[in-house]
Design an enzyme around this catalytic site. Structure first.
Site, mmCIF file in Angstrom:
data_model
loop_
_atom_site.group_PDB
_atom_site.id
_atom_site.type_symbol
_atom_site.label_atom_id
_atom_site.label_comp_id
_atom_site.label_asym_id
_atom_site.label_seq_id
_atom_site.Cartn_x
_atom_site.Cartn_y
_atom_site.Cartn_z
ATOM 1 N N ASP A 15 0.815 -1.223 0.000
ATOM 2 C CA ASP A 15 0.000 0.000 0.000
ATOM 3 C C ASP A 15 0.846 1.269 0.000
ATOM 4 O O ASP A 15 0.423 2.305 0.513
ATOM 5 C CB ASP A 15 -0.964 0.029 1.213
ATOM 6 C CG ASP A 15 -1.822 -1.209 1.268
ATOM 7 O OD1 ASP A 15 -2.304 -1.635 0.204
ATOM 8 O OD2 ASP A 15 -2.010 -1.746 2.377
ATOM 9 N N LYS A 18 2.350 2.204 -5.145
ATOM 10 C CA LYS A 18 3.094 1.752 -6.339
ATOM 11 C C LYS A 18 2.305 1.995 -7.617
ATOM 12 O O LYS A 18 2.878 2.336 -8.652
ATOM 13 C CB LYS A 18 3.417 0.259 -6.229
ATOM 14 C CG LYS A 18 4.357 -0.075 -5.096
ATOM 15 C CD LYS A 18 4.583 -1.564 -4.967
ATOM 16 C CE LYS A 18 3.397 -2.342 -4.469
ATOM 17 N NZ LYS A 18 2.949 -2.075 -3.105
ATOM 18 N N GLY A 42 -4.103 -4.280 -4.560
ATOM 19 C CA GLY A 42 -5.113 -3.295 -4.953
ATOM 20 C C GLY A 42 -4.400 -2.014 -5.314
ATOM 21 O O GLY A 42 -3.981 -1.277 -4.440
ATOM 22 N N HIS A 43 -4.190 -1.796 -6.592
ATOM 23 C CA HIS A 43 -3.492 -0.597 -7.031
ATOM 24 C C HIS A 43 -4.496 0.439 -7.516
ATOM 25 O O HIS A 43 -5.346 0.145 -8.338
ATOM 26 C CB HIS A 43 -2.500 -0.937 -8.150
ATOM 27 C CG HIS A 43 -1.340 -1.753 -7.654
ATOM 28 N ND1 HIS A 43 -0.396 -2.302 -8.470
ATOM 29 C CD2 HIS A 43 -0.975 -2.072 -6.392
ATOM 30 C CE1 HIS A 43 0.494 -2.949 -7.731
ATOM 31 N NE2 HIS A 43 0.161 -2.824 -6.480
ATOM 32 N N GLN A 226 2.306 -5.932 -3.164
ATOM 33 C CA GLN A 226 2.617 -6.010 -1.724
ATOM 34 C C GLN A 226 3.946 -5.268 -1.477
ATOM 35 O O GLN A 226 4.213 -4.304 -2.172
ATOM 36 C CB GLN A 226 2.674 -7.470 -1.236
ATOM 37 C CG GLN A 226 1.316 -8.162 -1.206
ATOM 38 C CD GLN A 226 0.891 -8.725 -2.538
ATOM 39 O OE1 GLN A 226 1.632 -9.416 -3.200
ATOM 40 N NE2 GLN A 226 -0.328 -8.430 -2.960
HETATM 41 P P1 IMP Z 1 -2.558 -12.730 1.615
HETATM 42 O O1 IMP Z 1 -1.621 -12.184 0.603
HETATM 43 O O2 IMP Z 1 -4.006 -12.499 1.257
HETATM 44 O O3 IMP Z 1 -2.283 -14.161 1.962
HETATM 45 O O4 IMP Z 1 -2.343 -11.909 2.978
HETATM 46 C C1 IMP Z 1 -1.153 -12.044 3.753
HETATM 47 C C2 IMP Z 1 -0.755 -10.703 4.377
HETATM 48 O O5 IMP Z 1 -0.370 -9.811 3.337
HETATM 49 C C3 IMP Z 1 -1.885 -10.006 5.140
HETATM 50 O O6 IMP Z 1 -1.311 -9.279 6.210
HETATM 51 C C4 IMP Z 1 -2.437 -9.031 4.117
HETATM 52 O O7 IMP Z 1 -3.068 -7.937 4.717
HETATM 53 C C5 IMP Z 1 -1.153 -8.624 3.404
HETATM 54 N N1 IMP Z 1 -1.382 -8.165 2.031
HETATM 55 C C6 IMP Z 1 -1.636 -8.912 0.942
HETATM 56 N N2 IMP Z 1 -1.762 -8.145 -0.138
HETATM 57 C C7 IMP Z 1 -1.570 -6.877 0.263
HETATM 58 C C8 IMP Z 1 -1.534 -5.613 -0.415
HETATM 59 O O8 IMP Z 1 -1.703 -5.514 -1.628
HETATM 60 N N3 IMP Z 1 -1.293 -4.526 0.370
HETATM 61 C C9 IMP Z 1 -1.063 -4.613 1.685
HETATM 62 N N4 IMP Z 1 -1.079 -5.758 2.362
HETATM 63 C C10 IMP Z 1 -1.323 -6.883 1.649
#
Ligand code: IMP
Length: 426
Positions: A15, A18, A42-43, A226
């Site tokens: 977040d 990017k 989520g961009h 991420q």
């Molecule tokens: P997962 O990727 O859904 O398995 O989530 C694992 C961890 O990564 C959790 O803490 C999510 O909140 C975090 N996470 C996954 N994708 C994002 C992102 O795009 N932005 C911020 N945190 C993310």
């Protein structure tokens, strides 16, 4: 950064903004490729009066003439992808031959999502706080070598066999371990065969495709999702995502040799946020944190969850600089700090009397480390929308220079608002 390929990597916990930075730099590139993750990302890109929410598709898609690739290192939910294509088309984005999908990317199936949700529910307070999109279980099936790849969607016999095999294993786990509903393999087969047919014209040998582009002199931007601290190997394990978010992921997630990566730009917020559980040394759980959340509109684009907020952490940025070999940093959301009289920055941690300048790997297991701060003077002047470094208040320039000095990375881009035009490029 002219003449080279570029990787854009999150330097914190995701977040960082990017999407905006990729969008901003897009003009200089021919291809934008994602190499890891899925629709957990989520961009958000805001331009003129339009607001584009991207999950799987690289931000380059908004720019006519740019080619986009979903790389082999990704996990792709076809339902989410087809929905995203539809919603972007409704906003006037042209999506035809400009979007390709690697045949070696893995597919997220309904049982992955169900397992993700069931595990989180069963874990109670110890849950990871995933996005619930099935990301972890899909990567797990990939590594166990029983995953379904995008290419398999095009081969009915293989697809049927793999879905039947997976359901025979996942259904009892869902039912017996978690008390959840099971899945009918025949229904999944029909649905995913259809999704495969819809996507067929986009499915290609992504590795060959991107290497041919590179060989023919096209410039590629590698769009990270991420962030460094969510990397499965180098992040705050186990509170991480299941892919390689750092620059090393570009090579495995696209089949691009390291020598073709070129330069690396880290994206960092002027403060810190994270969603989900896990270590966050500079977290503010008080009114100041709440104020940051409100001013920065820190609510997840994918799940709408409130993000945890805190001060900038230089140990995190130094770690990101080291792991990614950052050539430069893009600092986003500077304007969110506009009304603070004082802005503390974490310069190191005190770990049982020892000073640590990078993120300690054991920080998750032990919380007996204390962030050490340097308190910077706030600027108390609006910086929102400023487009020239010289126009920034002196205290904001000091803040930026201090980060540069401490990380050794020049800050070449400063974002002063969500829109493309609200940016300083140095
Ligand atoms: P997962 O990727 O859904 O398995 O989530 C694992 C961890 O990564 C959790 O803490 C999510 O909140 C975090 N996470 C996954 N994708 C994002 C992102 O795009 N932005 C911020 N945190 C993310």
């Amino acid at each position: 950064m002219a003449g080279e390929n570029l990787a854009v990597i999150g330097a914190q916990w995701g977040d960082e903004g990017k999407g905006k930075i990729v969008d901003l730099l897009c003009d200089d590139f021919d291809v934008v490729a994602r190499f890891q993750g899925g629709h957990n990302a989520g961009h958000t890109v805001k331009f003129a009066n339009k607001h584009y929410a991207l999950r799987l598709i690289p931000s380059g898609i908004i720019h006519p003439g740019k080619l986009c690739l979903l790389g082999n290192g990704m996990v792709i939910d076809p339902v989410a992808l087809l929905e995203e294509i539809d919603s972007l088309r409704k906003l006037g984005v042209q999506i035809d031959d400009n979007l390709k999908i690697s045949d070696a990317a893995h597919v997220i199936l309904p049982y992955h999502r169900a397992l993700d949700l069931a595990r989180e529910e069963a874990a109670g307070a110890a849950k990871i706080g995933t996005t619930g999109r099935g990301i972890g279980p899909a990567y797990e099936t990939k590594v166990s070598r029983y995953g379904i790849r995008v290419a398999d969607l095009l081969d009915p016999a293989v697809l049927r066999e793999k879905i039947e095999f997976a359901c025979a294993e996942k259904n009892p786990v869902l039912q017996t371990v978690y008390g959840k509903d099971t899945f009918d393999p025949a229904t999944i087969f029909d649905d995913y065969l259809r999704h495969g047919e819809t996507m067929a014209h986009r499915i290609t040998n992504g590795t060959l495709w991107i290497n041919e582009k590179i060989r023919s002199g096209k410039r590629v931007m590698f769009e990270g999702a991420q962030g460094t601290m969510l990397d499965v190997d180098h992040g705050t394990y186990p509170f991480v995502t299941s892919s390689s978010c750092i620059v090393g992921g570009v090579s495995t997630g696209l089949g691009v040799a390291p020598k073709h990566i070129g330069r690396v730009l880290g994206v960092a917020k002027a403060y810190t946020t994270r969603v989900g559980g896990g270590a966050f040394p500079t977290e503010l759980t008080d009114q100041t944190g709440e104020h940051l959340r409100k001013r920065g509109n820190e609510f997840g684009t994918v799940t709408g969850r409130p993000r945890r907020t805190g001060w900038l952490d230089l140990a995190v940025l130094r770690t990101a600089t080291m792991l990614n070999g950052l050539d430069a940093i893009a600092l986003t959301k500077l304007d969110v700090l506009d009304d603070f009289a004082e802005i503390p920055i974490c310069t190191s941690y005190n770990v049982r009397g020892e000073r640590w300048k990078t993120f300690p790997a054991f920080a998750v297991a032990h919380d007996n480390y204390k962030p050490e701060y340097r308190v910077m003077k706030g600027w108390k002047t609006p910086t929102a929308g400023i487009t020239a470094f010289d126009k920034l208040p002196a205290a904001a320039k000091d803040y930026i220079r201090f980060i540069e000095d401490e990380t050794g990375s020049p800050i070449t881009i400063v974002s002063t608002g969500p829109r493309r035009e609200e940016t300083i490029v140095r």
